[in-house]
Scaffold this motif. Structure first.
Motif, PDB file in Angstrom:
ATOM      1  N   ASP A   1      35.094  -4.230  -0.674  1.00  0.00           N
ATOM      2  CA  ASP A   1      35.256  -3.860  -2.077  1.00  0.00           C
ATOM      3  C   ASP A   1      33.760  -3.218  -2.347  1.00  0.00           C
ATOM      4  O   ASP A   1      32.770  -3.090  -1.450  1.00  0.00           O
ATOM      5  CB  ASP A   1      35.344  -5.315  -2.862  1.00  0.00           C
ATOM      6  CG  ASP A   1      34.085  -6.264  -2.497  1.00  0.00           C
ATOM      7  OD1 ASP A   1      33.077  -5.974  -1.984  1.00  0.00           O
ATOM      8  OD2 ASP A   1      34.247  -7.379  -2.807  1.00  0.00           O
ATOM      9  N   ALA A   2      33.963  -2.784  -3.715  1.00  0.00           N
ATOM     10  CA  ALA A   2      32.732  -1.931  -4.011  1.00  0.00           C
ATOM     11  C   ALA A   2      31.415  -2.699  -3.906  1.00  0.00           C
ATOM     12  O   ALA A   2      30.388  -1.969  -3.510  1.00  0.00           O
ATOM     13  CB  ALA A   2      32.911  -1.557  -5.543  1.00  0.00           C
ATOM     14  N   ALA A   3      31.385  -3.918  -4.121  1.00  0.00           N
ATOM     15  CA  ALA A   3      30.127  -4.469  -3.914  1.00  0.00           C
ATOM     16  C   ALA A   3      29.572  -4.710  -2.187  1.00  0.00           C
ATOM     17  O   ALA A   3      28.383  -4.118  -2.186  1.00  0.00           O
ATOM     18  CB  ALA A   3      30.102  -5.995  -4.304  1.00  0.00           C
ATOM     19  N   ALA A   4      30.552  -4.698  -1.484  1.00  0.00           N
ATOM     20  CA  ALA A   4      30.305  -4.747  -0.178  1.00  0.00           C
ATOM     21  C   ALA A   4      29.895  -3.397   0.417  1.00  0.00           C
ATOM     22  O   ALA A   4      28.906  -3.381   1.006  1.00  0.00           O
ATOM     23  CB  ALA A   4      31.392  -5.245   0.888  1.00  0.00           C
ATOM     24  N   LEU A   5      30.534  -2.408  -0.212  1.00  0.00           N
ATOM     25  CA  LEU A   5      30.201  -0.953   0.074  1.00  0.00           C
ATOM     26  C   LEU A   5      28.858  -0.719  -0.232  1.00  0.00           C
ATOM     27  O   LEU A   5      28.139  -0.014   0.510  1.00  0.00           O
ATOM     28  CB  LEU A   5      31.446  -0.235  -0.673  1.00  0.00           C
ATOM     29  CG  LEU A   5      30.908   1.233  -0.576  1.00  0.00           C
ATOM     30  CD1 LEU A   5      31.571   1.924   0.887  1.00  0.00           C
ATOM     31  CD2 LEU A   5      31.909   2.280  -1.705  1.00  0.00           C
ATOM     32  N   TYR A   6      28.467  -1.050  -1.426  1.00  0.00           N
ATOM     33  CA  TYR A   6      26.992  -0.514  -2.003  1.00  0.00           C
ATOM     34  C   TYR A   6      25.697  -1.387  -1.331  1.00  0.00           C
ATOM     35  O   TYR A   6      24.759  -1.063  -0.852  1.00  0.00           O
ATOM     36  CB  TYR A   6      26.826  -0.855  -3.294  1.00  0.00           C
ATOM     37  CG  TYR A   6      27.574   0.338  -4.014  1.00  0.00           C
ATOM     38  CD1 TYR A   6      27.434   1.633  -3.895  1.00  0.00           C
ATOM     39  CD2 TYR A   6      28.825   0.141  -4.962  1.00  0.00           C
ATOM     40  CE1 TYR A   6      28.125   2.737  -4.648  1.00  0.00           C
ATOM     41  CE2 TYR A   6      29.592   1.161  -5.446  1.00  0.00           C
ATOM     42  CZ  TYR A   6      29.096   2.353  -5.137  1.00  0.00           C
ATOM     43  OH  TYR A   6      29.806   3.473  -6.059  1.00  0.00           O
ATOM     44  N   GLU A   7      26.285  -2.666  -0.734  1.00  0.00           N
ATOM     45  CA  GLU A   7      25.392  -3.399  -0.005  1.00  0.00           C
ATOM     46  C   GLU A   7      24.920  -2.695   1.477  1.00  0.00           C
ATOM     47  O   GLU A   7      23.900  -2.663   1.689  1.00  0.00           O
ATOM     48  CB  GLU A   7      25.862  -4.938  -0.060  1.00  0.00           C
ATOM     49  CG  GLU A   7      24.984  -5.709   0.703  1.00  0.00           C
ATOM     50  CD  GLU A   7      25.771  -7.144   0.982  1.00  0.00           C
ATOM     51  OE1 GLU A   7      25.080  -7.779   1.965  1.00  0.00           O
ATOM     52  OE2 GLU A   7      26.618  -7.681   0.304  1.00  0.00           O
ATOM     53  N   ARG A   8      26.140  -2.177   2.016  1.00  0.00           N
ATOM     54  CA  ARG A   8      26.020  -1.685   3.188  1.00  0.00           C
ATOM     55  C   ARG A   8      25.325  -0.238   2.910  1.00  0.00           C
ATOM     56  O   ARG A   8      24.435   0.221   3.624  1.00  0.00           O
ATOM     57  CB  ARG A   8      27.143  -1.338   3.939  1.00  0.00           C
ATOM     58  CG  ARG A   8      27.618  -2.789   4.585  1.00  0.00           C
ATOM     59  CD  ARG A   8      29.148  -2.395   5.273  1.00  0.00           C
ATOM     60  NE  ARG A   8      29.409  -3.765   6.087  1.00  0.00           N
ATOM     61  CZ  ARG A   8      28.978  -4.067   7.141  1.00  0.00           C
ATOM     62  NH1 ARG A   8      28.238  -3.217   7.996  1.00  0.00           N
ATOM     63  NH2 ARG A   8      29.168  -5.200   7.782  1.00  0.00           N
ATOM     64  N   GLU A   9      25.587   0.430   2.084  1.00  0.00           N
ATOM     65  CA  GLU A   9      25.056   1.934   1.747  1.00  0.00           C
ATOM     66  C   GLU A   9      24.719   2.034   0.188  1.00  0.00           C
ATOM     67  O   GLU A   9      25.415   2.796  -0.552  1.00  0.00           O
ATOM     68  CB  GLU A   9      26.229   3.032   2.158  1.00  0.00           C
ATOM     69  CG  GLU A   9      26.582   2.921   3.665  1.00  0.00           C
ATOM     70  CD  GLU A   9      25.473   3.681   4.421  1.00  0.00           C
ATOM     71  OE1 GLU A   9      24.370   3.892   3.961  1.00  0.00           O
ATOM     72  OE2 GLU A   9      25.778   3.687   5.679  1.00  0.00           O
ATOM     73  N   PRO A  10      23.432   1.583   0.058  1.00  0.00           N
ATOM     74  CA  PRO A  10      22.923   1.779  -1.335  1.00  0.00           C
ATOM     75  C   PRO A  10      22.803   3.392  -1.881  1.00  0.00           C
ATOM     76  O   PRO A  10      22.741   3.549  -3.041  1.00  0.00           O
ATOM     77  CB  PRO A  10      21.716   1.262  -1.357  1.00  0.00           C
ATOM     78  CG  PRO A  10      21.523   0.559  -0.066  1.00  0.00           C
ATOM     79  CD  PRO A  10      22.449   1.015   0.770  1.00  0.00           C
ATOM     80  N   ALA A  11      22.707   4.280  -0.904  1.00  0.00           N
ATOM     81  CA  ALA A  11      22.594   5.746  -1.430  1.00  0.00           C
ATOM     82  C   ALA A  11      23.802   6.262  -1.853  1.00  0.00           C
ATOM     83  O   ALA A  11      23.841   7.316  -2.373  1.00  0.00           O
ATOM     84  CB  ALA A  11      22.096   6.572  -0.243  1.00  0.00           C
TER      85      ALA A  11
END
Lengths: 81, 369, 428
Positions: B120-130
């Motif tokens: 999900d979006a949260a997990a995505l940004y946790e892995r790739e904050p850029a």
């Protein structure tokens, strides 16, 4: 005496004459400009923008050639060595 | 005057990663192998490639070959020269529609035995904050990796040489009835396997092949800037569509900390020159997903050509209508991923064994039909 | 942002300055760009402590009618225009005629210890001193080859350095014969006499070269091979350069033919400095190393020609040819001793960007194969240092030029501005 410029190198305040390069400011603090890929310290070699040995971080931007960049007031320079 | 030709069990023409893998696999079975390569080993499409080991699931045949190959790649995970880095592949969804489509892909990959998970979006940004804000999520394929293809090709050639394979640094001038003539008129005798990628038509004009140009840009070192090979879920539309030119977001963290940025595809560009317009298009696409890329230092830009068959699948098998002539070429953008499996399949066919996967979808004879 | 110039001059050293001023004197709209913050190039580099010599000051200050484009770095070529990076962003500059005045860089050769901090080029340390590098009271060894060593010593002495010695690899006979020939160029002879006077008391040794630099975190002493055996000299800084090589990357990218008759290529030009590409001219050191006087004359010549005044250009041919002969004299008398080719051992780093050792290159006969296998030349300097050194050492020529000719922001390649820090924060 010409104007002086104040900036920091690895958090240390440094003063250099107007027109001096970032490389000069760094040299007042350390000769370890960067760590090479096999972890040896490096400092400027060519002094004219060719060798890329003097790369440092300037105001958060990595891989800036210190010898090509004029020092400016309030600049924050960080070396990687 | 005739000079007695040197005789081999297999003569592999071309030492890109596919030819090198074929020579390695054949020599591993005790075959007496010759390799013919006039340029640097792995100096063509192999050197230009990203080196991403990835399963594409939109064609079942390609998926089977990729899965087979990815398992074989595991034996290179500890080889220093391979620069094997298991960064995983993260497919990025811009909206809920793409995210929903990803669940079908996850199911197809799972059916093929490849671990893939939704993010999900949260997990995505946790892995790739850029990544740019506002993305819907993504699909993670955690076991996928990147390698440095030219050194793998060199390693495969050296392995073959250590088993007695001979390397001829010559160009193959013409195929003969039972062998090949080199550009210095040396004759080599034995079954021939042509693995010359985009140059295939020079030796096998009956098999259609187009060169599909690509650009890549590599940056200075920014360790940790991104952590996974990042692609847009729409990538397959660019890769497997037939548009004359297309770009897609496809960005890779090298083990050095450098960022490798792709990808572009062009059919009608025949020169190797860097096209500023294509580079701009490709970079703008990457900035749309990772805005911080804009400020990174680019060190080099290069181009390469993907060998592309009319149906997008490689030619793996016997040359139609010829005796003792084999072909392994036309892997488009998946040559590095599928080289090892292609080589095993080829050696099985040459040795008269049944391959581990069904070879029919790749049979060159499909072009004659 | 797209800007057009009738004449665009690349490089603001003596050649570029003369080209820009000359072209502007004919009424052309002229742009003069350089990656450096100030005009002057290397030989007339701005000095934070000392004013430039008068003729240099005049040339640098007299930019009347010329658009001076500081900190503009050419990264790529597009049809009849150049993609340029500036601190503010990316520009596309188009031109009617282009003058390449990209000058030269120092030839730097690998030897054990050359990666230690405190080891620089000879012109390199001179450039750093002019930037304000702290050299006062430091013990400096200057070594390498050519008249540049004396110029570097003079600058360093002026900045308060203690020059321990100047070590010239050419033998005494060659240097004496060179000095004797200087009578054909009275201005140079006069200059040399002045230099010798100012450097009186500093040992100037011939047939001598640095074999090895020692030190923990930075250079502390050097082994110098002299005709009388190896000497060890303590120092704080070692400045060593083996002469100059033309900067030809931009010309190559533009498709200009290069002259490969020497080890290091130079831009090939006709008598009136036209390259093989229409409307592209080249002047000064990029066409072959011959010094300041040639650069000034050729700059003016190219400026006339680029502005369409062929007769004025032709009038400069005779003095130019006369000064070009000085280049041949230099090359002949300061030819490098073949022992310099053997200084690097297998463990010496040759590619300083990717830390590739000399021994790793054994067996390779071309730059691309070596690069693919070892990463040699893959780094930020794009092979300018190692590729040039390996060519000099007779290993293999440097591989061809590709955009970007200097590392550049990705935004520049995309024709965009960099992200501001606000944007960057929003994007992360």
């Amino acid at each position: 005496m010409s104007a002086r410029i104040r900036l920091t190198v690895n958090g240390h305040p440094v003063e250099v004459p107007a027109g001096a390069s970032v490389a000069v400011a760094v040299a007042h603090v350390t000769l370890r400009f960067r760590r090479s890929v096999s972890d040896t310290p490096r400092a400027p070699l060519c002094g004219m923008g060719v060798c890329f040995e003097c790369r440092v971080q300037v105001d958060g931007v990595a891989h800036v050639r210190a010898c090509m960049t004029p020092a400016s007031e309030g600049m924050q320079v960080v070396t990687d060595a | 005057m005739t000079v007695a030709a040197a005789t081999f069990d297999l003569i592999v023409i071309g030492a890109g990663i596919v030819g090198a893998a074929c020579a390695d696999a054949a020599s591993a079975e005790g075959m007496r192998v010759a390799m013919i390569e006039p340029g640097p080993i792995g100096g063509g499409a192999t050197a230009a490639a990203m080196g991403h080991l990835v399963a594409m699931d939109d064609d079942p045949a390609e998926l089977a070959l990729a899965r087979y190959s990815l398992r074989l790649w595991e034996s290179f995970a500890d080889l220093k020269e391979a620069e094997f880095s298991r960064c995983g592949t993260l497919w990025v969804a811009r909206n809920d529609h793409e995210l929903a489509a990803a669940s079908q892909r996850i199911a197809r990959l799972a059916a093929a035995g490849i671990d893939a998970r939704p993010l999900d979006a949260a997990a995505l940004y946790e892995r790739e904050p850029a990544l740019v804000p506002g993305l819907a999520g993504g699909m993670l394929v955690p076991r996928e990796a990147v390698v440095y293809p030219p050194r793998v090709a060199q390693n495969l050639v050296q392995r073959a040489q250590s088993r007695g394979a001979r390397l001829y640094a010559r160009r193959a001038q013409a195929l003969q009835r039972h062998g090949v003539r080199l550009d210095d008129d040396t004759l080599l005798s034995g079954p021939v396997l042509v693995a010359t990628g985009c140059a295939l038509p020079a030796l096998l004009p009956a098999l259609p092949m187009r060169a599909r140009k690509g650009h890549l840009v590599i940056t200075d070192r920014y360790p940790g800037f991104i952590r996974h090979q990042l692609l847009e879920l729409g990538y397959a539309d660019s890769a497997h569509g037939d548009a004359d030119s297309s770009v897609a977001f496809n960005v890779q963290p090298r083990p050095t900390g450098q960022i490798l940025i792709g990808s572009s595809r062009e059919f009608s560009a025949n020169d190797a020159d860097v096209s500023p317009a294509m580079v701009q298009r490709m970079l703008e696409r990457s900035f749309a997903f990772v805005p911080g890329l804009r400020n990174l230092q680019a060190l080099r830009v290069w181009t390469g050509f993907r060998p592309t068959t009319p149906d997008g699948r490689p030619y793996l098998g016997a040359v139609p209508g010829a005796l003792d002539q084999w072909v392994a070429a036309g892997h488009e953008g998946l040559g590095v991923t599928t080289a090892l499996g292609s080589a095993k399949l080829m050696v099985d066919l040459i040795q008269g064994r049944e391959p581990a996967i069904d070879p029919a979808p790749y049979a060159p004879s499909r072009m004659a039909a | 942002m797209r800007d057009h110039y009738d004449v665009l001059v690349i490089g603001a050293g003596p050649a570029g300055l003369a080209a820009a001023q000359t072209a502007a004197s004919h009424g052309a709209r002229v742009g003069l760009l350089d990656a450096q913050p100030r005009p002057g190039g290397q030989v007339w580099r701005h000095d934070v402590q000392h004013p430039l010599p008068r003729d240099a000051r005049n040339a640098v200050d007299d930019l009347h009618g010329v658009d001076w484009l500081a900190r503009h770095s050419v990264v790529a070529t597009e049809s009849s225009s150049l993609r340029v990076e500036t601190p503010q962003g990316s520009r596309l500059l188009s031109y009617g005629a282009l003058v390449i005045a990209t000058g030269a860089r120092e030839l730097l050769l690998p030897f054990p210890g050359w990666t230690l901090p405190g080891v620089t080029g000879a012109g390199g340390l001179q450039a750093l001193a002019k930037q304000g590098w702290p050299v006062a009271g430091r013990r400096v060894v200057i070594a390498g080859s050519g008249p540049l060593l004396l110029a570097a010593a003079d600058t360093l002495r002026k900045h308060g350095a203690q020059v321990v010695g100047i070590y010239e690899q050419a033998n005494a006979g060659n240097v004496r014969s060179f000095a004797a020939q200087l009578r054909h160029w009275p201005a140079r002879a006069w200059q040399a006499a002045g230099l010798r006077l100012r450097l009186a008391g500093i040992p100037y040794r011939f047939g001598s070269f640095v074999r090895k630099a020692h030190g923990d975190d930075c250079v502390q002493r050097v082994d110098i091979d002299t005709p009388h055996g190896v000497q060890t000299v303590a120092c704080d800084l070692l400045a060593v350069g083996y002469g100059l090589v033309p900067n030809t990357e931009l010309a190559a990218l533009l498709g200009c033919a290069l002259d490969h008759s020497d080890i290091h290529p130079r831009v090939q030009v006709d008598a009136l400095l036209r390259t093989s590409v229409a409307n592209v001219y080249a002047a000064g050191e990029s066409c072959g190393i011959a010094g300041l006087a040639v650069a000034r004359i050729e700059g003016a010549l190219a400026g006339h020609r680029a502005a369409g005044h062929v007769d004025a250009a032709r009038a400069l041919l005779a003095p130019r040819d006369r000064e070009r002969r000085f280049g041949a004299l230099l090359a002949r008398h300061f030819a490098l001793d073949s022992r310099l080719h053997k200084l690097a051992d297998d463990l010496t780093l040759v590619c300083r960007c990717e830390d590739v050792r000399m021994g790793e290159l054994t067996g390779f006969t071309d730059a691309r194969a070596a690069k693919l296998a070892t990463r040699c030349g893959m780094g930020a300097c794009q092979g300018r240092i190692c590729g040039t050194a390996l060519a000099e050492l007779g290993r293999f020529p440097r591989s061809g030029s590709r955009p970007p000719i200097f590392p550049a922001r990705l935004a520049t390649l995309a024709g965009l501005s960099p992200l501001s820090s606000d944007d960057a924060q929003r994007g992360s």
